[in-house]
Design a protein around this motif. Sequence first.
Motif, mmCIF file in Angstrom:
data_model
loop_
_atom_site.group_PDB
_atom_site.id
_atom_site.type_symbol
_atom_site.label_atom_id
_atom_site.label_comp_id
_atom_site.label_asym_id
_atom_site.label_seq_id
_atom_site.Cartn_x
_atom_site.Cartn_y
_atom_site.Cartn_z
ATOM 1 N N GLY A 1 0.793 -1.225 0.000
ATOM 2 C CA GLY A 1 0.000 0.000 0.000
ATOM 3 C C GLY A 1 0.826 1.276 0.000
ATOM 4 N N GLU A 2 2.146 1.155 0.019
ATOM 5 C CA GLU A 2 3.026 2.314 0.126
ATOM 6 C C GLU A 2 3.498 2.777 -1.257
ATOM 7 N N THR A 3 3.811 4.066 -1.365
ATOM 8 C CA THR A 3 4.486 4.581 -2.554
ATOM 9 C C THR A 3 5.824 5.152 -2.116
ATOM 10 N N ARG A 4 6.888 4.727 -2.770
ATOM 11 C CA ARG A 4 8.223 5.232 -2.458
ATOM 12 C C ARG A 4 8.752 5.959 -3.682
ATOM 13 N N GLN A 5 9.203 7.181 -3.466
ATOM 14 C CA GLN A 5 9.809 7.909 -4.579
ATOM 15 C C GLN A 5 11.324 7.789 -4.479
ATOM 16 N N VAL A 6 11.949 7.442 -5.596
ATOM 17 C CA VAL A 6 13.406 7.390 -5.635
ATOM 18 C C VAL A 6 13.903 8.313 -6.746
ATOM 19 N N LEU A 7 15.104 8.847 -6.531
ATOM 20 C CA LEU A 7 15.723 9.724 -7.527
ATOM 21 C C LEU A 7 17.042 9.113 -7.948
ATOM 22 N N CYS A 8 17.191 8.958 -9.246
ATOM 23 C CA CYS A 8 18.368 8.256 -9.740
ATOM 24 C C CYS A 8 18.990 9.012 -10.905
ATOM 25 N N VAL A 9 20.300 9.152 -10.874
ATOM 26 C CA VAL A 9 21.041 9.665 -12.029
ATOM 27 C C VAL A 9 21.517 8.442 -12.818
ATOM 28 N N PHE A 10 20.956 8.270 -14.004
ATOM 29 C CA PHE A 10 21.321 7.103 -14.817
ATOM 30 C C PHE A 10 22.588 7.425 -15.609
ATOM 31 N N ASP A 11 23.719 7.220 -14.948
ATOM 32 C CA ASP A 11 24.987 7.639 -15.565
ATOM 33 C C ASP A 11 25.890 6.463 -15.930
ATOM 34 N N ASN A 12 25.348 5.247 -15.868
ATOM 35 C CA ASN A 12 26.163 4.075 -16.173
ATOM 36 C C ASN A 12 25.577 3.395 -17.411
ATOM 37 N N PRO A 13 26.288 3.442 -18.549
ATOM 38 C CA PRO A 13 25.692 2.934 -19.786
ATOM 39 C C PRO A 13 25.501 1.418 -19.788
ATOM 40 N N GLY A 14 24.415 1.000 -20.436
ATOM 41 C CA GLY A 14 24.174 -0.435 -20.565
ATOM 42 C C GLY A 14 22.727 -0.799 -20.321
ATOM 43 N N ASN A 15 22.488 -2.107 -20.287
ATOM 44 C CA ASN A 15 21.169 -2.651 -20.014
ATOM 45 C C ASN A 15 21.152 -3.155 -18.573
ATOM 46 N N TRP A 16 20.292 -2.575 -17.774
ATOM 47 C CA TRP A 16 20.328 -2.857 -16.325
ATOM 48 C C TRP A 16 19.002 -3.416 -15.855
ATOM 49 N N LEU A 17 19.084 -4.485 -15.099
ATOM 50 C CA LEU A 17 17.890 -5.104 -14.552
ATOM 51 C C LEU A 17 17.319 -4.250 -13.417
ATOM 52 N N LEU A 18 16.011 -4.214 -13.310
ATOM 53 C CA LEU A 18 15.285 -3.554 -12.227
ATOM 54 C C LEU A 18 14.256 -4.585 -11.770
ATOM 55 N N HIS A 19 14.400 -5.056 -10.532
ATOM 56 C CA HIS A 19 13.560 -6.195 -10.148
ATOM 57 C C HIS A 19 13.339 -6.267 -8.652
ATOM 58 N N CYS A 20 12.373 -7.103 -8.281
ATOM 59 C CA CYS A 20 12.159 -7.367 -6.869
ATOM 60 C C CYS A 20 13.226 -8.339 -6.404
ATOM 61 N N HIS A 21 13.851 -8.031 -5.239
ATOM 62 C CA HIS A 21 14.867 -8.939 -4.708
ATOM 63 C C HIS A 21 14.280 -9.978 -3.760
ATOM 64 N N MET A 22 12.934 -10.022 -3.650
ATOM 65 C CA MET A 22 12.353 -11.244 -3.126
ATOM 66 C C MET A 22 12.436 -12.169 -4.343
ATOM 67 N N TRP B 1 13.699 -3.957 -17.142
ATOM 68 C CA TRP B 1 15.058 -3.467 -17.344
ATOM 69 C C TRP B 1 15.020 -2.056 -17.903
ATOM 70 N N VAL B 2 16.139 -1.372 -17.748
ATOM 71 C CA VAL B 2 16.268 -0.022 -18.314
ATOM 72 C C VAL B 2 17.503 0.008 -19.212
ATOM 73 N N LYS B 3 17.460 0.938 -20.143
ATOM 74 C CA LYS B 3 18.601 1.082 -21.065
ATOM 75 C C LYS B 3 19.181 2.480 -20.883
ATOM 76 N N VAL B 4 20.485 2.559 -20.720
ATOM 77 C CA VAL B 4 21.173 3.849 -20.592
ATOM 78 C C VAL B 4 22.165 3.959 -21.739
ATOM 79 N N THR B 5 21.989 5.006 -22.565
ATOM 80 C CA THR B 5 22.895 5.150 -23.733
ATOM 81 C C THR B 5 23.499 6.552 -23.752
#
Length: 436
Positions: A400-421, A432-436
């Motif tokens: 039921g919670e909302t968490r706001q995060v702020l991220c500088v995407f400064d590392n190029p590549g394809n990066w996984l974004l996932h639940c660590h459960m 995943w996200v892509k940084v180019t």
Amino acid sequence: MQRRNFLISASLAAALPRVSWASTPNQLIAQPVSAQILPVDSPPTPMLGFNGSTPGPVLRVRQEDFLDVRFRNQIDQGSAVHWHGLRSDNAMDGVPGLTQDVVEPGGEFTYRLRAPDAGTFWYHSHNRSWEQVAKGLYGPLIVEEETPPDVDHDFIVMIDDWRMTEAGTLADGFDNLHDQAHQGRLGNYARALIVPDTSVQQGDRLRLRLVNVATDRVFPVDLAGLEGKVVALDGMPLSEPQEIANLVLAPAQRADIIADVVSTDQVKFIFSTSEGPYILGELSVSGKNAVRQPSTIPTLPLNETAQPELDNAVSLTLNIEGGAMSRRMMSGSGIWAFNGQSGLTDTPFHRFERGQTARINLVNETRFPHGIHLHGHHFFEAKANGDLGAFRDTTLVNSGETRQVLCVFDNPGNWLLHCHMLGHQAAGMKTWVKVT
Ligand SMILES: [Cu+2]
């Protein structure tokens, strides 16, 4: 086996086997191992490990040095090694299907990573992780400050739970859909694996590197017999050390603590459960440190981070959906999802231009907590008043919670974004996200 009951009562904790780890080899061999997980009067447990043990060896490097590791896979499944929290080269991130091919049984892969940040990290399998991490394929990765803080002891404390059978083997059923739709695979026995195996003196100053390596369990952790502060979270020093009270570690989260021993007999690591305190592990105290003078808990030197451009940030929302008792489950379209999508797709959640700041709202619409992990970057948790909070790689978002995060995407590549459960990840909670 009853999941809600722990096998071993806290009073038996003194009979826990001791852990000994080798240090910083140049290869990691994943292989079957036999480990004394249960107290010493119980049989050892067949598991998986690195270089003959679970947890695997302690990897230690100096900040800005390179970690060179030849990984050899001697288990009967494909595998790969992820270096959790290291803001390093995408090709070395260890995610089969996204950053490398799976390392087949009998195969090998050479990892070479720079360690830009000093702090407490860990490594673990990232293939069938909900099974391979549960079986023991993980270990600590310590990046040392150029000038480490002045302490008498530096302990690594890896906290895990295991689902054991009466015979002392790991229960199977790693792909159990009921577990995956609820809290994941929770163990019936939990412990803190502490290295080095040594006693401490009253008055000693300790650095404790806590790591939650459990696949799915959130650990609220109490410490008894110590007075001190939390000085870093997820490997990143806090600009101001925090109180230890109410420390909660989601899977994969870390906390560095610097504290002075005040007890004359024991320092205790306690898991506070709804049924009462459960002792995870202890350090015995003998003697008194007559040399150390009282002093304030130091602030660790901050790692270098790009500051987010708050006025120029792209705003994104990640809706966390699904699980038991959800509409999604009724419709049969995958157990868990982000923004309606279960599992990885060809297109990323978002494409970032290198250096771009994003403000991401993590909206947990489910009945369960989730520990959301971004690879290759850390992000700031936004506080309720909008200020930047801790700089983390995994954030716990309660039901039921909302968490706001702020991220500088400064590392190029394809990066996984996932639940660590990891049971949730297995059942679709990843993108995943892509940084180019
Ligand atoms: Cu989750």
